[in-house]
Design a protein around this motif. Structure first.
Motif, mmCIF file in Angstrom:
data_model
loop_
_atom_site.group_PDB
_atom_site.id
_atom_site.type_symbol
_atom_site.label_atom_id
_atom_site.label_comp_id
_atom_site.label_asym_id
_atom_site.label_seq_id
_atom_site.Cartn_x
_atom_site.Cartn_y
_atom_site.Cartn_z
ATOM 1 N N PHE A 212 -64.932 65.950 -18.978
ATOM 2 C CA PHE A 212 -66.002 66.890 -19.305
ATOM 3 C C PHE A 212 -65.396 68.203 -19.798
ATOM 4 C CE2 PHE A 212 -69.293 69.998 -18.715
ATOM 5 C CZ PHE A 212 -70.496 69.307 -18.869
ATOM 6 N N GLU A 213 -64.311 68.637 -19.130
ATOM 7 C CA GLU A 213 -63.685 69.909 -19.488
ATOM 8 C C GLU A 213 -63.132 69.883 -20.913
ATOM 9 O OE1 GLU A 213 -64.103 69.638 -15.214
ATOM 10 O OE2 GLU A 213 -63.226 68.261 -16.679
ATOM 11 N N ASP A 214 -62.455 68.802 -21.272
ATOM 12 C CA ASP A 214 -61.910 68.718 -22.628
ATOM 13 C C ASP A 214 -63.020 68.608 -23.664
ATOM 14 O OD1 ASP A 214 -59.297 68.952 -21.844
ATOM 15 O OD2 ASP A 214 -58.890 66.795 -21.824
ATOM 16 N N ALA A 215 -64.077 67.887 -23.329
ATOM 17 C CA ALA A 215 -65.203 67.784 -24.256
ATOM 18 C C ALA A 215 -65.833 69.152 -24.491
ATOM 19 C CB ALA A 215 -66.251 66.808 -23.710
ATOM 20 N N ALA A 216 -65.917 69.971 -23.412
ATOM 21 C CA ALA A 216 -66.465 71.322 -23.557
ATOM 22 C C ALA A 216 -65.546 72.190 -24.403
ATOM 23 C CB ALA A 216 -66.680 71.946 -22.180
ATOM 24 N N ARG A 217 -64.241 72.124 -24.129
ATOM 25 C CA ARG A 217 -63.297 72.956 -24.890
ATOM 26 C C ARG A 217 -63.326 72.621 -26.382
ATOM 27 N NH1 ARG A 217 -59.886 71.549 -20.394
ATOM 28 N NH2 ARG A 217 -59.745 73.303 -18.931
ATOM 29 N N GLN A 218 -63.462 71.358 -26.700
ATOM 30 C CA GLN A 218 -63.395 70.927 -28.086
ATOM 31 C C GLN A 218 -64.714 71.062 -28.844
ATOM 32 O OE1 GLN A 218 -61.834 66.899 -28.096
ATOM 33 N NE2 GLN A 218 -60.214 67.447 -26.630
ATOM 34 N N HIS A 266 -77.886 71.000 -24.417
ATOM 35 C CA HIS A 266 -76.839 71.042 -23.392
ATOM 36 C C HIS A 266 -76.640 69.678 -22.738
ATOM 37 C CE1 HIS A 266 -77.663 75.535 -22.954
ATOM 38 N NE2 HIS A 266 -78.841 75.094 -23.378
ATOM 39 N N LEU A 267 -75.400 69.436 -22.312
ATOM 40 C CA LEU A 267 -75.106 68.512 -21.226
ATOM 41 C C LEU A 267 -74.722 69.379 -20.038
ATOM 42 C CD1 LEU A 267 -72.909 65.707 -22.857
ATOM 43 C CD2 LEU A 267 -75.343 65.602 -22.289
ATOM 44 N N ILE A 268 -75.293 69.099 -18.871
ATOM 45 C CA ILE A 268 -75.066 69.924 -17.691
ATOM 46 C C ILE A 268 -74.460 69.058 -16.589
ATOM 47 C CG2 ILE A 268 -76.129 71.465 -15.990
ATOM 48 C CD1 ILE A 268 -78.512 71.701 -17.970
ATOM 49 N N ARG A 269 -73.413 69.556 -15.948
ATOM 50 C CA ARG A 269 -72.829 68.878 -14.789
ATOM 51 C C ARG A 269 -72.920 69.793 -13.579
ATOM 52 N NH1 ARG A 269 -66.550 67.700 -14.843
ATOM 53 N NH2 ARG A 269 -66.561 69.920 -14.335
ATOM 54 N N LEU A 270 -73.434 69.263 -12.474
ATOM 55 C CA LEU A 270 -73.473 70.026 -11.227
ATOM 56 C C LEU A 270 -72.126 69.872 -10.531
ATOM 57 C CD1 LEU A 270 -75.102 71.722 -9.203
ATOM 58 C CD2 LEU A 270 -75.776 69.587 -8.094
ATOM 59 N N ASP A 271 -71.429 71.002 -10.338
ATOM 60 C CA ASP A 271 -70.092 70.973 -9.736
ATOM 61 C C ASP A 271 -70.105 71.269 -8.244
ATOM 62 O OD1 ASP A 271 -68.931 70.417 -12.215
ATOM 63 O OD2 ASP A 271 -68.827 72.541 -12.732
ATOM 64 N N GLY A 272 -71.162 71.907 -7.759
ATOM 65 C CA GLY A 272 -71.215 72.214 -6.342
ATOM 66 C C GLY A 272 -72.531 72.855 -5.964
ATOM 67 N N ARG A 273 -72.867 72.798 -4.682
ATOM 68 C CA ARG A 273 -74.108 73.396 -4.184
ATOM 69 C C ARG A 273 -73.822 74.049 -2.849
ATOM 70 N NH1 ARG A 273 -79.470 71.897 -5.457
ATOM 71 N NH2 ARG A 273 -78.721 69.953 -6.402
ATOM 72 N N ARG A 274 -74.242 75.348 -2.707
ATOM 73 C CA ARG A 274 -74.106 76.073 -1.443
ATOM 74 C C ARG A 274 -75.449 76.711 -1.142
ATOM 75 N NH1 ARG A 274 -68.583 79.178 -2.760
ATOM 76 N NH2 ARG A 274 -70.106 80.632 -3.644
ATOM 77 N N ARG A 279 -73.049 75.666 -8.663
ATOM 78 C CA ARG A 279 -72.022 75.894 -9.666
ATOM 79 C C ARG A 279 -72.150 74.784 -10.702
ATOM 80 N NH1 ARG A 279 -65.699 77.548 -8.755
ATOM 81 N NH2 ARG A 279 -65.213 77.917 -10.970
ATOM 82 N N VAL A 280 -72.306 75.169 -11.949
ATOM 83 C CA VAL A 280 -72.506 74.187 -13.008
ATOM 84 C C VAL A 280 -71.544 74.437 -14.161
ATOM 85 C CG1 VAL A 280 -74.943 73.772 -12.489
ATOM 86 C CG2 VAL A 280 -74.304 75.573 -14.097
ATOM 87 N N SER A 281 -71.293 73.361 -14.906
ATOM 88 C CA SER A 281 -70.590 73.438 -16.180
ATOM 89 C C SER A 281 -71.509 72.847 -17.240
ATOM 90 C CB SER A 281 -69.277 72.649 -16.131
ATOM 91 O OG SER A 281 -68.397 73.180 -15.173
ATOM 92 N N HIS A 282 -71.311 73.255 -18.475
ATOM 93 C CA HIS A 282 -72.160 72.694 -19.528
ATOM 94 C C HIS A 282 -71.397 72.597 -20.838
ATOM 95 C CE1 HIS A 282 -73.826 76.382 -21.912
ATOM 96 N NE2 HIS A 282 -72.614 76.625 -21.520
ATOM 97 N N ILE A 283 -71.945 71.770 -21.715
ATOM 98 C CA ILE A 283 -71.505 71.681 -23.104
ATOM 99 C C ILE A 283 -72.707 72.054 -23.952
ATOM 100 C CG2 ILE A 283 -70.586 70.192 -24.927
ATOM 101 C CD1 ILE A 283 -69.498 68.373 -22.673
#
Length: 466
Positions: A212-218, A266-274, A279-283
């Motif tokens: 996901f991280e590389d897809a976002a960077r690119q 967007h594509l959204i990924r949930l990275d954590g919940r408190r 905490r989310v990441s997206h493309i």
């Protein structure tokens, strides 16, 4: 060095740290409540002031800088006591915006940025994150203190009357300008191409063809791309409704289907919940606006201008009915605000050249032709502008300059109110200052008002910065 400090100040307006990490021995020279001021912070701000003048600054400038730092620390200490929050999303947004601004000075060259600062963009953000959080908290606390301050017409008149005639400011010719802005929309086929691209990316991520991280960077088109799409921790209310609804419905590690918002897709990924924080990441991909899309929007905006000219409706009505609500002027009856002054009056030199040439020969209340420009995020926008007023060069008067005089009156009253608040708050706050600075006239006031003065203690303590 002065250039380095100036670029660093794009990250932190308080300029409390250089871009390079400290590797020298440091000292605590003051304490306000639970907050400390370091010798390095004082010297760095002194160096900034020195870099902006050709003359050697007098030593007492350090006294004034320390006084300002004490005010900031008092406000920050109080913001904690009052539970004023600055969430991670706000900090991340500000960091991205400021780094983007620095990169714009460097032609978008990430390698130049990293060579200049001696570290990666991610490491630079980590270094400045907590200092920026403090700065935002201080600004919010200051706003909270003075938010109830209002001025009456009688106070404005009294403020103006006490200014000697020879001291009244002389204003150059100024204009007020209204704008009606619309945002061109991409056509359906371009939108579908973006949806298909994101759908394919999601499939590649799901089968581990790419992270996901590389897809976002690119691929991602916003500032978070450099950090692999990471948007940090944030609470409800930070994101637009469509994004937030999708993000909060995900399980940790889950990736959404394609989500459409006003910013794109967007594509959204949930990275954590408190608790209530996530905490989310997206493309993010944004459909390209083609020339035919722009031309269609130009014709649309031109037709609105024609209806205004024949009095079908007013310019103000058109702004609310048809205008793009994400620009500042939308909530100000279409009036553009001058970032240099904070009001709605522009000297010719303050205007965008395109706007200046558009209004140069307009009569009052007349409209310009349709113009293309770029929004803060680089999006293509279209606008027509209206000349609201034009003044000749003149010495300030209440009749012509009431709004400016009102702002000056309010600012003076707010500063007086803030000074009184500081004096009261210092009376119930622990303040400690290194003996080297206790002779400063500004600092004596802090020590006289403080509830406790301690010589020694933590002041002068040697610490090692990292």
């Amino acid at each position: 060095m002065s250039k380095l400090i100036s670029l660093t100040c794009l990250l932190l307006l308080s300029c409390g740290a250089y871009a390079q990490q400290r590797a020298v021995i440091d000292e605590v020279i003051a304490r306000v409540g639970s907050e400390y001021i370091l010798l390095s912070e004082l010297e760095e701000r002194y160096a900034l002031e020195q870099s902006q003048t050709n003359d050697t600054l007098p030593p007492e400038i350090r006294c004034a800088i320390l006084d300002q730092s004490l005010v900031g620390k008092l406000l920050f200490n109080q913001s904690k006591l009052d539970s004023i929050e600055v969430n991670d999303g706000e900090v991340e947004q500000q960091l991205n915006a400021r780094i983007d601004r620095i990169l714009s000075y460097m032609g978008g060259d990430v390698n130049q940025f990293e060579d200049y600062y001696g570290q990666s963009i991610t490491a630079t953000k980590e270094q400045f994150r907590e200092d920026l959080r403090e700065q935002l908290a201080v600004d919010r606390m200051r706003g909270s203190v003075v938010q109830e301050v209002k001025v009456t017409p009688a106070e404005v008149k009294a403020f103006f009357a006490q200014i000697p005639y020879d001291s009244l400011p002389y204003f150059n010719s100024e204009v007020e300008v209204g704008e009606l802005v619309i945002k061109p929309q991409a056509n359906d086929s371009t939108k579908q191409a973006v949806i298909d691209q994101l759908t394919a990316l999601r499939q590649q991520i799901m089968v581990d063809s790419i992270t996901f991280e590389d897809a976002a960077r690119q691929n991602s088109s916003d500032g978070s791309a450099r950090g692999g799409g990471d948007l940090g921790w944030t609470k409800r209310g930070k994101f637009v409704a469509e994004f937030e609804a999708a993000a909060y419905n995900l399980d940790p590690g889950e990736i959404s289907q394609v989500v459409e918002t006003e910013f794109g897709y967007h594509l959204i990924r949930l990275d954590g919940r408190r608790g209530n924080s996530i905490r989310v990441s997206h493309i993010l991909l944004q459909p390209e606006i083609t020339e035919s899309d722009l031309e269609k929007s130009r014709r649309y905006l031109d037709s609105i201008a024609t209806l205004i000219k024949v009095d079908t409706f007013t310019f103000s009505y058109a702004v609310k009915r048809f205008g793009y609500d994400k620009v500042q002027s939308y909530n100000n009856d279409g009036r553009m605000s001058n970032p240099a002054s904070g009001n709605t009056f522009f000297e010719i030199g303050d205007l965008d050249p395109d706007v200046y040439f558009a209004i140069d020969e307009l009569e009052i209340d007349s409209l310009s032709e349709v113009m293309e420009f770029r929004g803060p995020t680089g999006d293509p926008l279209l606008r027509i502008v209206q000349l609201r007023s034009r003044t000749s060069p003149h010495r300030a008067t209440l009749s012509q300059d009431y709004a400016k005089i009102q702002d000056a009156t309010k600012n003076a009253k707010q500063q007086e109110y803030l000074s009184d608040w500081i004096e009261r708050r210092v009376g119930s706050t622990f303040v400690e200052v290194d003996p080297r600075y206790q002779a400063c006239p500004q600092i004596k006031i802090w020590l006289e008002d403080s509830r406790k003065i301690t010589v020694g203690g933590d002041s002068g303590r040697i610490i090692t910065g990292k």
